[in-house]
Design a protein around this motif. Structure first.
Motif, PDB file in Angstrom:
ATOM      1  N   ARG A 278       0.899  -1.090   0.000  1.00 55.44           N
ATOM      2  CA  ARG A 278      -0.044   0.111  -0.021  1.00 55.44           C
ATOM      3  C   ARG A 278       0.868   1.268   0.027  1.00 55.44           C
ATOM      4  NH1 ARG A 278      -2.239  -0.546   4.671  1.00 55.44           N
ATOM      5  NH2 ARG A 278      -1.095   0.957   5.498  1.00 55.44           N
ATOM      6  N   GLU A 282       0.987   4.274  -2.729  1.00 55.13           N
ATOM      7  CA  GLU A 282       0.514   5.438  -2.589  1.00 55.13           C
ATOM      8  C   GLU A 282       1.762   6.195  -3.011  1.00 55.13           C
ATOM      9  OE1 GLU A 282      -0.891   5.500   1.418  1.00 55.13           O
ATOM     10  OE2 GLU A 282      -2.534   4.391   1.043  1.00 55.13           O
ATOM     11  N   ASN A 285       1.785   6.907  -6.620  1.00 54.01           N
ATOM     12  CA  ASN A 285       0.829   7.915  -7.196  1.00 54.01           C
ATOM     13  C   ASN A 285       1.406   9.327  -6.874  1.00 54.01           C
ATOM     14  OD1 ASN A 285      -0.893   6.024  -8.288  1.00 54.01           O
ATOM     15  ND2 ASN A 285      -1.863   5.546  -6.266  1.00 54.01           N
ATOM     16  N   GLN A 286       2.109   9.569  -5.504  1.00 53.71           N
ATOM     17  CA  GLN A 286       2.358  10.734  -5.224  1.00 53.71           C
ATOM     18  C   GLN A 286       3.615  11.367  -6.302  1.00 53.71           C
ATOM     19  OE1 GLN A 286       5.026  10.887  -1.526  1.00 53.71           O
ATOM     20  NE2 GLN A 286       3.815  12.334  -0.495  1.00 53.71           N
TER      21      GLN A 286
END
Lengths: 300, 588
Positions: A278, A282, A285-286
């Motif tokens: 996860r 994340e 994506n950041q």
């Protein structure tokens, strides 16, 4: 296929690193890219030991040792000292581990980068204090076992996330920031060359897998270095004069492939691997957002 | 000349770094401890991750052994260099004895080209035996250990149990090791003679390192938090506490540097718990400023300072007592500090525990000074006396009317209030302050406050000197000659004294455990001696200079700064030369 890697060797045989050491490869490639007009400053770290014990000396460039906290300060002085003598064509390189960079050396690094000296700061990131017996550092990733985050009857593996110094350097708007790893030498050397073209401070974080502290067979260093990128545990990027470029040209693999190749993560259960998965997702994506965010230089 | 005692055995395992030298040595000392013998060890290694020469020596006896010892009975050589080097009387390994004609060397029969010397060569198929059980080449060490155990006459079953413990849950691997060891053991007995040692086995002992003893002493003294940054040789305490943090209820953290480590520790002590930090000289240098902060704000602080060879990075895996000037001089200005130097592993435990009380009672920095030799070597102990009362010192009551944090008292000690206590609002300021803790750093407005506060703080030392125990001594009655000793040289000094006494030389030692402040009784103890010696593991005789200044004596220095500990025979010889009982031996 001809390789873009320079033939010149500035690192001779005779070093005293462990078999399969990623940090030695990092130095070798950096020096290939920079050439012989280079001066290196090394703080307490594996590389303080690697250059060889009597009667061997492995580096063909001048090297100076500096206290643990002082790489940033040392290269600042080195640079200005050379410049005063007109030796502006020398490359000044700080070559520090993750302990000497993410932890004790962070203040000195930040200062040197902010003052704008024309220096290279190379952080060879083996994600722990490997020279002194595998203790955790700020750069150790979540889930890893070290001697100070031990896993025995109690599962005291590192619960905190990796402190990513390259990200901090972007936040500080350092003119050149990049991440690289030893599995992709062409990429690494290309980045050093890009950095060379920038007049000012440059920071490059090189992931340098460590068989001794990550607990994997020494012959797997390149494989693990590659998996780190493919699993997106260690994304490769470049930040040049305010613009951010993320390297997406690889075949992604699941985090578990990276984790399961190293015994430092052996104790992790499925839930904990899911935490990592996860986190990786994340963060990726950041970073994609950063490509949009950092698209032009911001300067006074 | 070394006299080998029948009830003593010295074994050395020699090889390259990464060969498993240390773990082989540790198995040996555990075996001796469990069979009811006293034992001690010495780890000779280099600042190299792999390769480089290293060795590990274990000395065991049925009487207490105080140091790594002179002489060598059994050498387990894991490579050719080991066979060559440790049988060669011309090579000086920091003073360690080479193997003599009564000793035996156990090595693999693939090693063939070595200089034949006057000793007993036990060439054995170590690798061949090991290969029967595992591909792991380190297994040949276990075979060699089995042979050494046979030579000493120790019960094989005890050795087998230690191996089983060492490999813990890996039951199968443990059994492979036991079988391989047994074959080594049997091979030795079938082909070579045992050494004919005779031990009186006592009760089972515990093995413990100096770093572990400091950690345990702190825990026994109420430690709740240990914050340190890794640095050899202080790391052994950090690793031990990290491993056992939950069991002992101690919060262990490794911050980003030593500045953070010491200031986190001061923060926790200010909050009212017992916290401690530790480092070696280089890391301690970074802590310097905060030492004075603790002295000025009167926040208790315990610092474990484990010395190694300096200056700068020095010899990172070698021992020295070169940090005393640094510890005594750390931080600007005058403030009370208390410095302990344990001489052995038991003292490391008891003095650290005591330091926890002293720091809180006197509200000032307290140091435990150890060194690499003391911190990293293993020793055996019967048990620790756990009878101890935690003394939190003078604490303020809740809501004290007109509370003065820095109340001027005769003892210099003021009642301490901690955050969260009702009332008693005050500042603990690093600027000079008055009794309330209010800043008076502009001394022009009130120089009296400065003077009174300075005197109050320094009075704590006078109070402490009154409660100090007498300076421990060793065979000092009737002594013409006296040695001043501090820290880890204790064992070698005591044994050197025994050697000299057996030759009719009247000599003894004072053992300076309270390095600062010095006990005034030292002056009396040094009076009317023919000669005073100071034995120190450093270049300049740091303690000796300071004792000379305080007691107006002129000790003659015997120093060693090659990175290795003292050996008793060499020390005794040196003293004989100095007192004119023996002609000078020409050495390199």
């Amino acid at each position: 296929m001809p390789t873009s890697i320079p033939k010149q060797e500035l690192m001779a045989p005779g070093h005293t690193a462990c078999h399969g050491c990623g940090a030695t490869l990092a130095m070798r490639y950096v020096l290939k890219a920079l050439g012989e007009k280079t001066v290196v400053s090394v703080p307490a770290s594996c590389w303080a030991v690697i250059p060889g014990a009597m009667p061997f000396r492995t580096l063909d460039v001048p090297m100076v040792y500096t206290p643990f906290a002082a790489t940033g300060a040392s290269i600042s002085g080195l640079r200005e000292g050379l410049d005063i003598q007109g030796k502006t064509d020398y490359n000044v390189v700080g070559f520090a581990g993750d302990g000497g960079t993410a932890d004790i050396g962070l203040q000195g690094l930040s200062g040197a980068m902010e003052r704008g000296h024309n220096v290279f700061y190379i952080m060879y990131d083996n994600e722990g204090y490997m020279n002194t017996g595998v203790q955790r550092s700020g750069s150790t990733p979540y889930g890893a076992r070290t001697t100070t985050t031990p896993v025995g009857k109690e599962r005291d593996f590192k619960k905190e996330n990796k402190k990513i110094v390259a990200d901090m350097m972007i936040a500080q708007n350092v003119p050149y920031v990049a991440t690289a790893t030893v599995a992709y030498p062409e990429d690494l050397i290309k980045k050093i060359e890009h950095a060379k073209a920038v007049n000012g401070p440059k920071f490059i974080q090189i992931l340098a897998p460590c068989p001794t502290g990550w607990y994997y067979p020494p012959e797997k260093t390149i494989e693990i270095s590659r998996l780190a990128v493919q699993s997106r545990m260690f994304p490769l990027y470049e930040f040049v004069e305010g613009r951010f470029y993320l390297n997406k040209s690889f075949k992604p693999v699941d985090v578990s492939e990276y984790v399961k190749a190293q015994d430092r993560f052996k104790h992790l259960n499925e839930d904990e691997i899911e935490n990592l998965r996860r986190y990786v997702e994340e963060r990726w994506n950041q970073l994609l957002e950063w490509e949009k965010l950092y698209s032009s230089p911001i300067k006074a | 000349m070394t006299i080998m005692r029948q009830n003593e055995v010295i074994i050395r395992v020699a090889g390259a770094a990464g060969d498993g030298v240390q773990s082989a040595g540790e198995i040996l000392i555990r075996t001796f401890a469990r069979s009811g013998l006293y034992a001690t060890s010495y780890n000779y290694y280099q600042d190299i991750i792999r390769g480089g020469e290293s060795w590990y020596q274990v000395r065991a006896s049925d009487v207490k052994v105080k140091n790594q010892g002179d002489g060598l009975d059994i050498l387990i050589a894991l490579n050719q260099d080991g066979v060559e080097r440790h049988t060669n009387p011309d090579i000086n390994e920091g003073g360690a004895s080479p193997l003599g004609k009564d000793g035996i060397v156990i090595f693999d029969n693939s090693i063939k080209n070595y200089t034949k010397r006057d000793t007993n060569y036990c060439s054995m198929p170590l690798a061949d035996i090991a290969a029967k059980y595992s591909k792991n080449t380190l297994l040949k060490n276990t075979v060699g250990l089995g042979a050494a155990i046979a030579a000493t006459g120790i019960d094989f079953n005890i050795f087998a149990d230690v191996i089983r413990d060492q490999f813990g849950k890996k039951g199968e691997i443990a059994e492979l090791n036991v079988k391989a060891a047994k074959e080594g053991y049997d091979y030795y007995l079938a082909n070579f003679k045992p050494l004919g040692k005779k031990f009186k086995f006592g009760k089972k002992k515990y093995t413990i390192s100096g770093g572990m003893a400091v950690a345990l002493g702190a825990v026994a003294g109420g430690l709740k938090m240990y914050v340190a940054y890794p640095m050899t040789p202080a790391s052994s305490a950090l690793h031990f506490l990290a491993q056992h943090a939950k069991k002992y209820g101690v919060f262990v953290k490794i911050p980003e540097d030593e500045i953070s480590a010491i200031n986190t520790t001061i923060g926790a002590n200010y909050a009212g718990i017992r916290a401690m930090t530790g480092s070696s000289g280089g890391g301690f240098a970074l802590m310097t400023e905060a030492v004075g902060l603790s002295g000025m704000t009167e926040v208790p602080l315990v610092i474990y300072e484990a010395q190694r060879t300096g200056p700068s990075t020095g010899l990172p895996t070698k021992t020295e007592q070169g940090d005393l000037n640094q510890v005594l001089g750390a931080s600007q200005g005058d403030f009370p500090r208390i410095v302990f130097a344990p001489g052995d592993i038991e003292e490391s435990f008891y003095l650290t525990r005591e330091a926890m009380n002293i720091a809180e009672k006197y509200q000032t920095p307290v140091f435990i000074m150890s060194d690499l030799y003391l911190a990293e070597h293993y020793d055996t102990i019967d048990s620790f006396d756990l009878n101890f009362t935690i003394d939190h010192g003078l604490r303020a009551k809740d809501n004290e009317p007109d509370y003065k944090r820095y109340l001027i008292t005769e003892t210099g000690i003021s009642p301490r209030a901690i955050p969260g206590q009702p009332g008693n609002m005050h500042n603990e300021d690093s600027d000079e302050h008055n009794e309330y803790g209010d800043v008076v750093s502009d001394a022009v407005t009130n120089p009296q406050d400065r003077i009174r506060m300075m005197q109050k703080r320094m009075r704590k030392l006078d109070t402490y000197i009154e409660e100090m125990k007498p300076t421990p001594t060793y065979r000092i009655q009737d002594a013409d000659y006296v040695i001043i000793q501090w820290g880890s040289t204790k064992g070698a000094v005591e044994e050197a004294i025994d050697i000299l006494r057996s030759k009719g030389i009247k000599i003894g030692a004072i053992e300076v455990k309270n390095v600062f402040p010095l006990n005034p009784d030292i002056g009396t103890l040094l009076k009317n001696r023919k000669k005073i010696f100071a034995v120190e593991n450093n270049y300049s005789g740091q303690l000796s200079k300071y004792i000379a200044a305080q007691f107006l004596v002129k000790p003659e220095l015997i120093t060693k700064y090659d990175g290795e500990a003292f050996y008793p025979n060499a020390l005794a010889e040196e003293i004989e030369v100095r007192i004119g009982k023996k002609n000078e031996v020409i050495r390199e």
